[in-house]
Design a protein around this motif. Structure first.
Motif, PDB file in Angstrom:
ATOM      1  N   LEU A  47       0.861  -1.187   0.000  1.00  0.00           N
ATOM      2  CA  LEU A  47       0.000   0.000   0.000  1.00  0.00           C
ATOM      3  C   LEU A  47       0.891   1.229   0.000  1.00  0.00           C
ATOM      4  O   LEU A  47       1.769   1.372   0.856  1.00  0.00           O
ATOM      5  N   ILE A  48       0.656   2.128  -0.954  1.00  0.00           N
ATOM      6  CA  ILE A  48       1.526   3.291  -1.108  1.00  0.00           C
ATOM      7  C   ILE A  48       1.353   4.283   0.032  1.00  0.00           C
ATOM      8  O   ILE A  48       2.246   5.063   0.339  1.00  0.00           O
ATOM      9  N   GLY A  49       0.195   4.263   0.687  1.00  0.00           N
ATOM     10  CA  GLY A  49      -0.052   5.219   1.758  1.00  0.00           C
ATOM     11  C   GLY A  49      -0.331   6.609   1.212  1.00  0.00           C
ATOM     12  O   GLY A  49      -0.473   6.829   0.005  1.00  0.00           O
ATOM     13  N   ASP A  50      -0.415   7.590   2.105  1.00  0.00           N
ATOM     14  CA  ASP A  50      -0.638   8.976   1.688  1.00  0.00           C
ATOM     15  C   ASP A  50       0.554   9.474   0.879  1.00  0.00           C
ATOM     16  O   ASP A  50       1.704   9.097   1.157  1.00  0.00           O
ATOM     17  N   VAL A  51       0.291  10.345  -0.083  1.00  0.00           N
ATOM     18  CA  VAL A  51       1.357  10.939  -0.888  1.00  0.00           C
ATOM     19  C   VAL A  51       1.200  12.458  -0.864  1.00  0.00           C
ATOM     20  O   VAL A  51       0.103  12.977  -0.694  1.00  0.00           O
TER      21      VAL A  51
ATOM     22  N   ASP B 161       1.502  25.415   9.229  1.00  0.00           N
ATOM     23  CA  ASP B 161       0.240  25.824   8.630  1.00  0.00           C
ATOM     24  C   ASP B 161       0.041  24.990   7.369  1.00  0.00           C
ATOM     25  O   ASP B 161       0.587  25.298   6.314  1.00  0.00           O
ATOM     26  N   PHE B 162      -0.733  23.927   7.510  1.00  0.00           N
ATOM     27  CA  PHE B 162      -0.871  22.972   6.427  1.00  0.00           C
ATOM     28  C   PHE B 162      -2.312  22.923   5.932  1.00  0.00           C
ATOM     29  O   PHE B 162      -3.250  22.891   6.731  1.00  0.00           O
ATOM     30  N   PRO B 163      -2.504  22.889   4.615  1.00  0.00           N
ATOM     31  CA  PRO B 163      -3.869  22.790   4.090  1.00  0.00           C
ATOM     32  C   PRO B 163      -4.464  21.421   4.404  1.00  0.00           C
ATOM     33  O   PRO B 163      -3.733  20.450   4.654  1.00  0.00           O
ATOM     34  N   ALA B 164      -5.771  21.342   4.369  1.00  0.00           N
ATOM     35  CA  ALA B 164      -6.436  20.075   4.653  1.00  0.00           C
ATOM     36  C   ALA B 164      -6.001  18.992   3.681  1.00  0.00           C
ATOM     37  O   ALA B 164      -5.880  17.820   4.047  1.00  0.00           O
ATOM     38  N   ASP B 165      -5.740  19.376   2.429  1.00  0.00           N
ATOM     39  CA  ASP B 165      -5.328  18.418   1.417  1.00  0.00           C
ATOM     40  C   ASP B 165      -3.815  18.447   1.198  1.00  0.00           C
ATOM     41  O   ASP B 165      -3.340  18.345   0.067  1.00  0.00           O
ATOM     42  N   PHE B 166      -3.083  18.573   2.289  1.00  0.00           N
ATOM     43  CA  PHE B 166      -1.620  18.505   2.237  1.00  0.00           C
ATOM     44  C   PHE B 166      -1.169  17.212   1.579  1.00  0.00           C
ATOM     45  O   PHE B 166      -0.189  17.170   0.840  1.00  0.00           O
ATOM     46  N   THR B 167      -1.906  16.125   1.839  1.00  0.00           N
ATOM     47  CA  THR B 167      -1.631  14.852   1.182  1.00  0.00           C
ATOM     48  C   THR B 167      -2.892  14.345   0.494  1.00  0.00           C
ATOM     49  O   THR B 167      -4.003  14.760   0.804  1.00  0.00           O
ATOM     50  N   ILE B 168      -2.687  13.411  -0.433  1.00  0.00           N
ATOM     51  CA  ILE B 168      -3.787  12.635  -0.984  1.00  0.00           C
ATOM     52  C   ILE B 168      -3.934  11.408  -0.091  1.00  0.00           C
ATOM     53  O   ILE B 168      -3.003  10.603   0.041  1.00  0.00           O
ATOM     54  N   ILE B 169      -5.088  11.284   0.546  1.00  0.00           N
ATOM     55  CA  ILE B 169      -5.302  10.244   1.536  1.00  0.00           C
ATOM     56  C   ILE B 169      -5.412   8.865   0.889  1.00  0.00           C
ATOM     57  O   ILE B 169      -6.122   8.684  -0.113  1.00  0.00           O
ATOM     58  N   GLU B 170      -4.706   7.884   1.458  1.00  0.00           N
ATOM     59  CA  GLU B 170      -4.859   6.483   1.080  1.00  0.00           C
ATOM     60  C   GLU B 170      -5.910   5.877   2.013  1.00  0.00           C
ATOM     61  O   GLU B 170      -5.631   5.627   3.192  1.00  0.00           O
ATOM     62  N   PRO B 171      -7.138   5.665   1.549  1.00  0.00           N
ATOM     63  CA  PRO B 171      -8.216   5.260   2.455  1.00  0.00           C
ATOM     64  C   PRO B 171      -8.056   3.879   3.053  1.00  0.00           C
ATOM     65  O   PRO B 171      -8.685   3.569   4.070  1.00  0.00           O
TER      66      PRO B 171
END
Length: 445
Positions: free
Chosen positions: A352-356, A366-376
């Motif tokens: 599983l690649i995990g979050d990227v 100060d990080f945006p909510a979509d700092f990563t692409i979530i691996e569900p």
């Protein structure tokens, strides 16, 4: 921000919070120092991964067992703790035993006030229920190790960091009696240390490797090996030429080859600005009469990023090793990828690649909510968590995340090769994974 202690790293300013190794996170809420918080005791509820509450598929029904009334208890969020899974009888799920750790949670990338916990937590797998062990136990500590002595039915802990500094004592929890006692060992004891590695050899030994023999401020990485004969309680120095000195290293015991196997870790170079961690796999054995090391991954076509404080265990169903999470030296920091390593071929496979990474930080902490692409299909990114393996799966509990310290319990099933959530996070999980959706305005709730 300081970069000279065992609490922070010299990282690029743009992601110093998301990649804060020992701070654990960019949590901006207050720490939860309550000893016990309530838990949803309805173990039959399973929500979808998009809601952030469960991933993967539920575990198969355990053998019939008698469970008492729900305790309504669960551990607070912990990191730098240690734990093992004690197998159950007659095919039962067993008991997850967790001792010590710290309640310290950073706020706005500040340095957390470390605590030295003395609580022993017990998770009954079949009953899906948490409880505390009554009675005295070891002194409070973090960054220690725990193994399960199968022959004597006891949990052993060694070393760690106490309020007075590094430790080298050995304690045993008799599971039948439910009592801790300190073991008086023979021979020259290993030097005191923290963030080391340890494993149980079914031949009746506990093996300890490396770690930090200095202090939180003055780090002294080591690569020595010590063996404790559990029948005579005698220590023997079994050091041999092998891997570089390191701390925050992950370890497992391979019963098929009778080897202690290490992965990753870091040395004191992390605090000089290089931020470079190990990605190698090493195996130690003294089966031939003298201690020897062998590097197992030298010919692997692909490898995980170098990292420290990851989860590393033996997959008894598929006879391979499993790696989860840890903290790496990329612009992501905490990871939640899952990898398999085949000790026969010496090859890594990413499962599983995990979050990227998705978007850069807006600024320091100060990080945006979509700092990563979530691996569900993966649990929250983390390091410094408990990773306790059994015959059918491995349990991960707590650890440091980008949102402080998490309070969940998750399990990876060796047969289905999927993650599931057993105790849902109430703290330390990023907003999107928690299910905030369009209401998420920053990385953390």
């Amino acid at each position: 921000m300081s970069t000279s202690s065992d609490s922070a790293l010299a990282l690029p300013l743009t992601f110093i919070c998301a990649a804060s190794l020992l701070l654990g996170a960019c949590g901006n809420g207050s720490s939860n120092n309550d000893n016990v918080i309530s838990i949803d005791t309805d173990a039959s509820v399973t929500e979808d991964a998009a809601g952030g509450d469960d991933v993967g598929t539920p575990v198969e029904d355990a053998p019939t067992t008698t469970c008492g009334d729900p305790t309504g208890m669960r551990p607070p969020r912990l990191s730098e703790h240690a734990g093992v899974l004690v197998p159950g009888e007659n095919g039962g799920g067993g008991t997850l035993v967790i001792f010590g750790g710290s309640l310290g949670v950073p706020e706005n990338c500040g340095f957390p006030q470390r605590t030295y916990e003395t609580t022993t937590w017990l998770y009954d797998v079949d009953c899906d229920s948490w409880s505390q062990l009554a009675g005295p136990g070891p002194s409070g500590r973090t960054r220690h190790t725990a193994v399960y002595d199968e022959a004597e039915g006891r949990v052993l802990i060694f070393g760690g960091l106490g309020s007075g500094g590094p430790l080298n004592d050995t304690w045993a929890l008799d599971m039948a009696a439910g009592e801790w006692r300190q073991l008086t060992t023979n021979g020259t004891s290993p030097p005191a240390r923290l963030t080391h590695a340890a494993a149980y050899d079914p031949a009746g030994r506990m093996i300890v490797f490396g770690g930090n023999q200095g202090s939180v401020v003055n780090i002294v990485p080591s690569n020595d090996v010590w063996v404790l004969d559990l029948s005579t309680l005698t220590w023997v120095d079994a050091t041999a030429a092998g891997p570089d000195p390191r701390l925050w290293v992950s370890s497992l015991w391979d019963p098929g080859s009778s080897q202690l196997v290490l992965f990753g870790g870091g040395d004191d170079s992390a605090f000089t600005g290089t931020v470079d961690y190990f990605e190698d796999v090493w195996a130690w054995t003294d089966a031939g009469g003298s201690p020897t090391w062998t590097q197992l991954d030298a010919g692997s076509a692909t490898k995980p990023d170098g990292r420290f404080w990851g989860g590393w265990t033996y997959d008894a169903v598929n006879q391979r090793y499993l790696l989860f999470g840890g903290h790496d030296d990329t612009n992501l920091g905490n990871r939640n990828d899952t990898w398999f390593f085949d000790p026969t071929s010496g090859q890594w496979t990413e499962h599983l690649i995990g979050d990227v990474p998705n978007k850069p930080p807006n600024g320091v902490c100060d990080f945006p909510a979509d700092f990563t692409i979530i691996e569900p299909e993966s649990p929250e990114r983390r390091n410094a968590h408990v990773f306790a393996s059994g015959p059918t799966g491995v349990y991960a509990m707590g650890g440091k995340t980008d949102c402080g310290v998490i309070d969940d319990l998750v399990r990876f099933d060796f047969a289905t090769q999927q993650w599931e959530v057993l105790t849902r996070a109430t703290l330390g999980e990023v907003c999107l994974r928690k299910g905030g959706g369009d209401s998420c305005r920053s990385l953390c709730l």
